[in-house]
Enzyme design. Structure first.
Site, PDB file in Angstrom:
ATOM      1  N   MET A 287       0.831  -1.213   0.000  1.00 14.13           N
ATOM      2  CA  MET A 287       0.000   0.000   0.000  1.00 14.13           C
ATOM      3  C   MET A 287       0.864   1.262   0.000  1.00 14.13           C
ATOM      4  SD  MET A 287      -2.908  -1.194   2.708  1.00 14.13           S
ATOM      5  CE  MET A 287      -3.868   0.314   2.521  1.00 14.13           C
ATOM      6  N   HIS A 288       0.204   2.395  -0.163  1.00 12.99           N
ATOM      7  CA  HIS A 288       0.747   3.739   0.099  1.00 12.99           C
ATOM      8  C   HIS A 288       1.751   4.268  -0.933  1.00 12.99           C
ATOM      9  CE1 HIS A 288      -1.016   3.095   4.030  1.00 12.99           C
ATOM     10  NE2 HIS A 288      -0.122   2.184   4.364  1.00 12.99           N
TER      11      HIS A 288
ATOM     12  N   ASP B 184      -2.658  -4.969   0.403  1.00 11.58           N
ATOM     13  CA  ASP B 184      -2.209  -6.319   0.797  1.00 11.58           C
ATOM     14  C   ASP B 184      -2.812  -6.777   2.125  1.00 11.58           C
ATOM     15  OD1 ASP B 184      -0.657  -4.501   2.228  1.00 11.58           O
ATOM     16  OD2 ASP B 184       1.265  -5.314   1.575  1.00 11.58           O
TER      17      ASP B 184
END
Ligand code: ADP
Length: 504
Positions: free
Chosen positions: A82-83, A241
Site C-alpha cells: 500500500m501507500h 495487501d
C-alpha cells in the site's frame, strides 16, 4: 479446469497464484523485484516498470507450472503493497521511481498538511491522522523538491494499480488501497474532495475507485500478448495487501480477528461500522468487503525480535530450538520484560523514537528467560492492539493466527493465554495473493458476496484455548509491561538518532 488468478505486488517480489473452483490454491509462482533503492536515510524507492516486468514473469511462470492457457483464467484479482506513489505524465510514462510504503522522507509535508488543513479536518475527512508513510505527503514532497516532475503529473496510481493500468489501460483503484493515501474519505468510500480542494490537489490525477470485487476493466490485446492471458479477461479492483490477506484468512465478518506474526505483527479486525480511534493508534480503512471497514494495529518488531536475538546471540540455533528453550522457564520469565521497539513502535505509541530492551534483568536470569520474555513482550504488544480494537466496540470472539511466528505451537499457546481468547489456525497459510484470487472469484459471479465465499472455502484446522493459570500470570505481566513505556519515554526523547521520527 477453470482458474482464478491472484496477483500480489509485494515489496520483495510479485506473486501469482491460481485457485480452482473450490477456492483452493493449486499453483503459485513468485518473481523477485530489484532491491529497493535507499539512496538516503528514510528514502525507499522502487521502479514501477520493474513491478510490471515481475508481474509478467510471475503470470507466465504460474501458467507454465499449471500447464494452463489463458482461456482457463476466469478472472484476475490484484493485491499490492500500500501507500506507494506512482506518478505518470501526459504520455502515461512513469515520471520518477515510486516512493514506497516505508519511505519516511515527508515529515515536512505532513506538518504542512496539518498546518494547512488542520489535524481535526484530516481526521474528519479521512478517518486517520496523516502519516509520513501515506501517499499524499509523498506527492507533496515531489511538489516541494522536484517541481519539474510535479508539473508533469497527470495521473497518480498505487503500486498494484500501475500493474492494472499495464494490464487493462484503465486508471482505477479500490476502496481499501485508496484508504491509505490520506486523500480518501474512508467513511463515505470516495475521494475526499473537501480535503483535496483545500490542499489544491488536481482532482483529475486521481483514479476511479471501485469496491474490491468489482470489475475495473479487461486484459488488453497487448497485455494478453505479454502475459499469456486471454484478451478480455476481467480484472477486479482487488485490494491493499492487508485487506486481501484478511480476505484469505476469512476476516470478513464481525467477531473474527487476525494476528499475523511476521517480521512485523499485525492485528486486524473486520467492522460493520467505520469506527476510528481518535488518537490514531490503529488505522481504520475500508475493507475489501463491500460496506465494511477494517481496523489494524501494528507491532513493528514482532518476529523481528526473535530474528534479531537469533542473529546476534544464537546464530547456530533455529527458531524451533529457541522456542523449545523458552518453554523450559515458567510464564512471566521470572520477572523479565522485553520491549519490542527495535524499529520504534506504531501501535499503541506511534513513536519512532521508542527503543527496544530488557527490563528487570538479574543475575539469576537464564537465556531461556531472555527468549521467553521476548516472545511475551511481542505478545503483550499485540494484545495492546486488540485492547484498542475492543475499546472501539468491535467484538473479538477468536483470533486467527498466521505468519512465521504462528508456526510455533508454543507461541500459539502463549498468544491464547496472553489474549485470553481462542486461537485458530487455518488450512491455507497463503496471504494476499490468495485473497486477491478469492476477490476475483466473487467479481466474476462464482459467489455473490465475499463472506459467503469465505464461509465456503476457508477451513479451520486447529484451535488452541487459553489456560486460566497462565492467563492470570500474563494479565499481571501485561500491566507491568504497559507501565514501562511511559516510564522510559523521557529517555527515548533524549536518544540520539541518525534519523528524524516519522511521527514527530
Ligand atoms: P515476513 O513478515 O518477512 O513475511 P514470516 O511471516 O515468514 O516473515 O515471519 C518471519 C518471522 O517468524 C521470523 O522473524 C521469526 O521471528 C518467526 N518464525 C519463523 N519460524 C518460526 C518458528 N518455527 N517458531 C517461532 N517463530 C518463527
Amino acid at each position: 479446469m477453470p482458474y482464478w488468478l491472484g496477483l500480489d505486488i509485494g515489496t520483495g517480489g510479485t506473486r501469482a497464484l491460481l485457485i480452482d473452483e473450490a477456492g483452493q490454491v493449486r499453483h503459485a509462482h513468485t518473481a523477485p523485484h530489484e532491491e529497493m533503492r535507499m539512496e538516503r536515510p528514510l528514502w525507499a524507492e522502487q521502479r514501477p516498470e520493474n513491478w510490471w516486468d515481475a508481474a509478467l514473469l510471475a503470470i507466465r511462470g504460474v501458467l507454465s507450472i499449471a500447464n494452463a492457457n489463458g482461456r482457463q483464467i476466469r478472472g484476475v484479482g490484484l493485491s499490492g503493497q500500500m501507500h506507494g506513489l506512482v506518478i505518470l505524465d501526459a504520455a502515461h510514462r512513469v515520471i520518477r521511481p515510486a516512493l514506497i510504503w516505508c519511505d519516511q522522507r515527508s515529515q515536512p509535508q505532513v506538518d504542512w498538511i496539518n498546518r494547512t488543513a488542520g489535524p481535526e479536518t484530516v481526521l474528519r475527512c479521512t478517518a486517520n491522522p496523516v502519516l509520513t508513510g501515506f501517499t499524499l505527503p509523498k506527492l507533496l514532497w515531489v511538489r516541494d523538491n522536484e517541481p519539474k516532475h510535479f508539473d508533469r503529473v497527470k495521473k497518480l496510481l498505487l503500486p498494484k494499480d500501475y500493474v492494472r493500468f499495464q494490464l487493462t489501460g484503465e486508471f482505477a483503484s479500490d476502496v481499501s488501497d485508496a484508504s491509505g493515501t490520506a486523500l480518501f474519505d474512508v467513511v463515505k468510500r470516495r475521494w475526499s474532495f473537501d480535503l483535496i480542494d483545500q490542499l489544491k490537489i488536481d482532482r483529475d490525477i486521481l483514479p476511479t475507485v471501485y469496491e474490491s470485487s468489482e470489475i475495473t476493466g479487461q486484459v488488453s490485446d497487448q497485455a494478453a500478448r505479454d502475459t499469456g492471458l486471454e484478451p478480455g479477461t476481467p480484472v477486479m479492483a482487488g485490494g491493499g495487501d492487508q485487506a486481501c490477506s484478511a480476505v484469505g484468512n476469512g476476516i470478513v465478518v464481525p467477531g473474527v480477528v487476525s494476528c499475523t506474526l511476521g517480521t512485523s505483527g499485525v492485528v486486524f479486525a473486520h467492522s460493520d461500522q467505520p469506527h476510528y480511534d481518535p488518537a490514531g493508534r490503529v488505522h481504520t480503512f475500508c475493507h475489501a468487503v463491500k460496506g465494511a471497514w477494517h481496523v489494524m494495529g501494528v507491532t513493528q518488531g514482532a518476529g523481528l525480535s526473535l530474528q534479531w536475538f537469533r542473529n546476534q546471540l544464537a546464530p547456530s540455533s533455529d527458531y524451533g530450538a529457541l522456542t523449545a528453550e523458552a518453554a523450559t522457564t515458567p510464564a512471566g520469565s521470572q520477572g523479565l520484560y522485553w520491549l519490542p521497539y527495535l524499529m520504534g513502535e506504531r501501535t499503541p505509541h506511534l513513536d519512532a523514537m521508542a527503543r527496544g530492551g530488557w527490563i528487570g534483568l538479574t543475575a539469576k536470569h537464564t537465556r531461556a528467560d531472555l527468549i521467553r520474555s521476548l516472545l511475551e513482550g511481542v505478545s503483550y504488544s499485540q494484545k495492546d492492539g486488540l485492547n484498542i480494537i475492543e475499546q472501539m466496540g468491535i467484538p473479538i470472539e477468536s483470533v486467527r493466527v498466521s505468519g512465521g511466528g504462528a508456526r510455533s505451537e508454543f507461541w500459539r499457546q502463549m498468544l491464547a493465554d496472553v489474549f485470553a481468547k481462542r486461537i485458530v489456525t487455518l488450512a491455507s497459510q497463503e496471504g494476499s495473493a490468495y485473497g486477491a484470487a478469492l476477490l476475483a472469484m466473487v467479481g466474476t459471479g462464482a459467489y455473490s458476496t465475499v463472506p459467503e465465499m469465505c464461509k465456503a472455502v476457508i477451513h479451520v484446522v486447529a484451535s488452541t484455548d487459553p489456560h486460566k493459570n497462565e492467563s492470570n500470570i500474563y494479565a499481571a505481566g501485561h500491566r507491568v509491561y504497559q507501565s514501562l513505556y511511559p516510564a522510559l519515554q523521557p529517555f527515548y526523547r533524549g536518544v540520539p538518532s541518525t534519523s528524524k521520527s516519522p511521527q514527530e
